[in-house]
Enzyme design. Sequence first.
Site, PDB file in Angstrom:
ATOM      1  N   ASP A 103       1.018  -1.056  -0.060  1.00 16.51           N
ATOM      2  CA  ASP A 103      -0.022   0.057   0.078  1.00 16.51           C
ATOM      3  C   ASP A 103       0.875   1.232  -0.010  1.00 16.51           C
ATOM      4  O   ASP A 103       1.774   1.379   0.609  1.00 16.51           O
ATOM      5  CB  ASP A 103      -0.850   0.072   1.157  1.00 16.51           C
ATOM      6  CG  ASP A 103      -2.261   0.499   0.968  1.00 16.51           C
ATOM      7  OD1 ASP A 103      -2.482   1.484   0.595  1.00 16.51           O
ATOM      8  OD2 ASP A 103      -3.138  -0.281   1.493  1.00 16.51           O
ATOM      9  N   ASP A 204      -2.888   4.657  -2.436  1.00 22.27           N
ATOM     10  CA  ASP A 204      -3.734   5.159  -1.585  1.00 22.27           C
ATOM     11  C   ASP A 204      -4.342   6.551  -2.065  1.00 22.27           C
ATOM     12  O   ASP A 204      -3.471   7.277  -2.100  1.00 22.27           O
ATOM     13  CB  ASP A 204      -3.488   4.875  -0.212  1.00 22.27           C
ATOM     14  CG  ASP A 204      -4.664   5.317   0.851  1.00 22.27           C
ATOM     15  OD1 ASP A 204      -5.401   4.695   1.058  1.00 22.27           O
ATOM     16  OD2 ASP A 204      -4.439   6.542   1.346  1.00 22.27           O
ATOM     17  N   GLU A 260      -6.285   4.015  -6.057  1.00 22.56           N
ATOM     18  CA  GLU A 260      -7.656   4.076  -5.363  1.00 22.56           C
ATOM     19  C   GLU A 260      -8.029   5.294  -5.892  1.00 22.56           C
ATOM     20  O   GLU A 260      -7.523   6.472  -5.931  1.00 22.56           O
ATOM     21  CB  GLU A 260      -7.244   3.891  -3.993  1.00 22.56           C
ATOM     22  CG  GLU A 260      -8.955   4.186  -3.398  1.00 22.56           C
ATOM     23  CD  GLU A 260      -8.841   4.481  -1.892  1.00 22.56           C
ATOM     24  OE1 GLU A 260      -9.623   4.164  -1.236  1.00 22.56           O
ATOM     25  OE2 GLU A 260      -7.862   5.233  -1.248  1.00 22.56           O
ATOM     26  N   HIS A 330     -11.275  -3.369   2.904  1.00 26.06           N
ATOM     27  CA  HIS A 330     -11.142  -3.100   3.992  1.00 26.06           C
ATOM     28  C   HIS A 330     -11.909  -1.784   4.654  1.00 26.06           C
ATOM     29  O   HIS A 330     -12.024  -1.496   5.752  1.00 26.06           O
ATOM     30  CB  HIS A 330      -9.968  -2.819   4.540  1.00 26.06           C
ATOM     31  CG  HIS A 330      -9.135  -1.634   3.896  1.00 26.06           C
ATOM     32  ND1 HIS A 330      -8.898  -1.630   2.569  1.00 26.06           N
ATOM     33  CD2 HIS A 330      -8.695  -0.481   4.395  1.00 26.06           C
ATOM     34  CE1 HIS A 330      -8.426  -0.251   2.096  1.00 26.06           C
ATOM     35  NE2 HIS A 330      -8.182   0.430   3.416  1.00 26.06           N
ATOM     36  N   ASP A 331     -12.588  -0.914   3.623  1.00 24.01           N
ATOM     37  CA  ASP A 331     -13.298   0.075   4.031  1.00 24.01           C
ATOM     38  C   ASP A 331     -14.689  -0.033   3.665  1.00 24.01           C
ATOM     39  O   ASP A 331     -15.590   0.820   3.827  1.00 24.01           O
ATOM     40  CB  ASP A 331     -12.732   1.278   2.884  1.00 24.01           C
ATOM     41  CG  ASP A 331     -11.356   1.637   3.154  1.00 24.01           C
ATOM     42  OD1 ASP A 331     -10.915   1.729   4.266  1.00 24.01           O
ATOM     43  OD2 ASP A 331     -10.798   2.305   2.179  1.00 24.01           O
TER      44      ASP A 331
HETATM   45  C1  GLC Z   1      -8.012   5.124   1.941  1.00 27.44           C
HETATM   46  C2  GLC Z   1      -7.932   3.732   2.553  1.00 27.44           C
HETATM   47  C3  GLC Z   1      -8.679   3.887   4.049  1.00 27.44           C
HETATM   48  C4  GLC Z   1      -7.836   5.146   4.819  1.00 27.44           C
HETATM   49  C5  GLC Z   1      -7.834   6.549   3.725  1.00 27.44           C
HETATM   50  C6  GLC Z   1      -6.760   7.329   4.235  1.00 27.44           C
HETATM   51  O1  GLC Z   1      -9.340   5.454   1.413  1.00 27.44           O
HETATM   52  O2  GLC Z   1      -8.489   2.803   1.935  1.00 27.44           O
HETATM   53  O3  GLC Z   1      -8.580   2.794   4.945  1.00 27.44           O
HETATM   54  O4  GLC Z   1      -8.493   5.431   5.795  1.00 27.44           O
HETATM   55  O5  GLC Z   1      -7.325   5.997   2.445  1.00 27.44           O
HETATM   56  O6  GLC Z   1      -5.572   6.796   4.150  1.00 27.44           O
END
Ligand code: GLC
Length: 555
Positions: A103, A204, A260, A330-331
């Site tokens: 990540d 991320d 992402e 995970h979100d």
């Molecule tokens: C992304 C991750 C999430 C995190 C956020 C801030 O959306 O998937 O889990 O809280 O970024 O880094």
Amino acid sequence: MKRTVNKENWWENAVAYQIYPRSFQDTNGDGIGDLQGIIKRLPYLSELGVDIIWICPIYSSPNDDNGYDISDYQNIQKEYGTMEDFDELLNKAHGLNIRVIMDLVINHTSSAHPWFIESRSSRVNPKRDWYIWKDGKDNKEPNNWESIFGGSAWEYDEHTKQYFLHVFGKTMPDINWENEQVKKAVFDMVCWWLDKGIDGFRVDAISHIKKPDFEDMPNPKKKRYVPSFEKHMNQPGIIKLLKELKDNAFSKYNIFTVAEANGVRTEEIDDWVSQENGIFDSLFQFDHLNLWNVEVEKEKIPLKKMKQALSKWQKVTKKDGNVALVMENHDLTRSINRFGSPDKYWKESAKCLAMMFFFQKGVPFIYQGQEIGMLNADYTSHLDFRDEPPLVSYEKRIKKGMSKEESFWILKNTTRDNSRTPMQWDDSRHSGFTTGSPWMKVNQNYNWLNVKGQEQDEYSILNFYKKIIKLRKSTPAFVYGKYKLILKDNEQIYAYTREYEGECYLILCNVSNQYSKSELPFDISKGELLLGNYKKIDTKENILKPYECRAYKLT
Ligand code: GLC
Ligand code: CA
């Protein structure tokens, strides 16, 4: 440890698996998953058939956001192990032909990162400009932006009497991507990991790095803070910054990168993921997953909307480009709770959803536990949940007058913790996740819902996943074929074909708890049934049982 791979785009027919290390496997009894735990389970992942693992952040971190707040990019969080453990993991994974992607969190650091500690030490510190500092306005924050985690997006620093920006939590200050030095430091760090021999990154929150201006958001409702996505999500100028990331780091290696990419539109596919110009190899889009807002609608979303949301990305990646295929991470809450039937048709709906997304064009990602049909957290008290932002919202709703029960219902159906409960390996105490006391409670259904039980059951969800992975990898049409949505207006059935070099495959999924008749434009009784989720099927009548799914090779 650097490896060279000859085949271009080695990742194209790969299947990926996401690991949330904290909840995957503990090996030293402290109740927290660790790197040795991942090593222990590599044979399981190899058996499952995955080619890539994405490991959520394992770097040093105060853990305000479970590792997404990084205080040292080049060190391993103590509770997860050491760099030696990581090297061992990388080597052993490679030995099993599993590639490892990390990540990459570079929109922000933790406020405990030395860069930020220096930056906040004085207004004239050389690293001051590595983050985004502004004066207040009329004794208030510099503007009315709300952070994604709630509250103001600005935090006041007593010592230097200025505010710093944090699009996420208040201990996660945003890096200033307009500063050349910090960018160089970031690119060097990225190359350091790639030189170590890792196989790429899941990048991320990367669509948030560009902030063209710091004006107030329009505020007709006179709110104290206003959601500010229009100011920091996929804003003009972002591509220029991303190109620098590509040119100075990614493009020097034969790796796989997946962004992402919240807020990225289908029209922008070329800039983001085309072969020629794309910054990344693939991206996570969330259109189909953002459809259902449980706070507003108690009913599940109509399937037609889901088909549209997924198909529009299939359409734009027809010739070029790639999206990640994803139903869980995970979100998010668990997909069976969201789109399937967690009780009556648990097994059927798990398999049906699996088949529905797995044979589309893109790189499929399986989130840990999805392959055994894990369900949302079964907690009955808010005290069992761990993720802070949803808990703050839970309290806020009650303060505003909502009943505890209703606020809890929303919490239960929305919190990210639903996917973060410990992995259910077997039916021993704490599901084989830990011999100690787990950092988060294990779902009680581990008694009957676990890996070990499913390994022994030929018709389990786990064995179904193994089958679809095999089938996908042995069938070029599922990787390269043309995607065509059929029965477009059908409210129950998601059906599509994949066509490649004269071969045509049909995927037929009844994503409903009703019997459904499908009026197909082909005679499937002549097709070859490759896989289904019911033992007895009725091909003549074209009746699909609740959550029935089938994959055919058509002739
Ligand atoms: C992304 C991750 C999430 C995190 C956020 C801030 O959306 O998937 O889990 O809280 O970024 O880094
Ligand atoms: Ca541990």
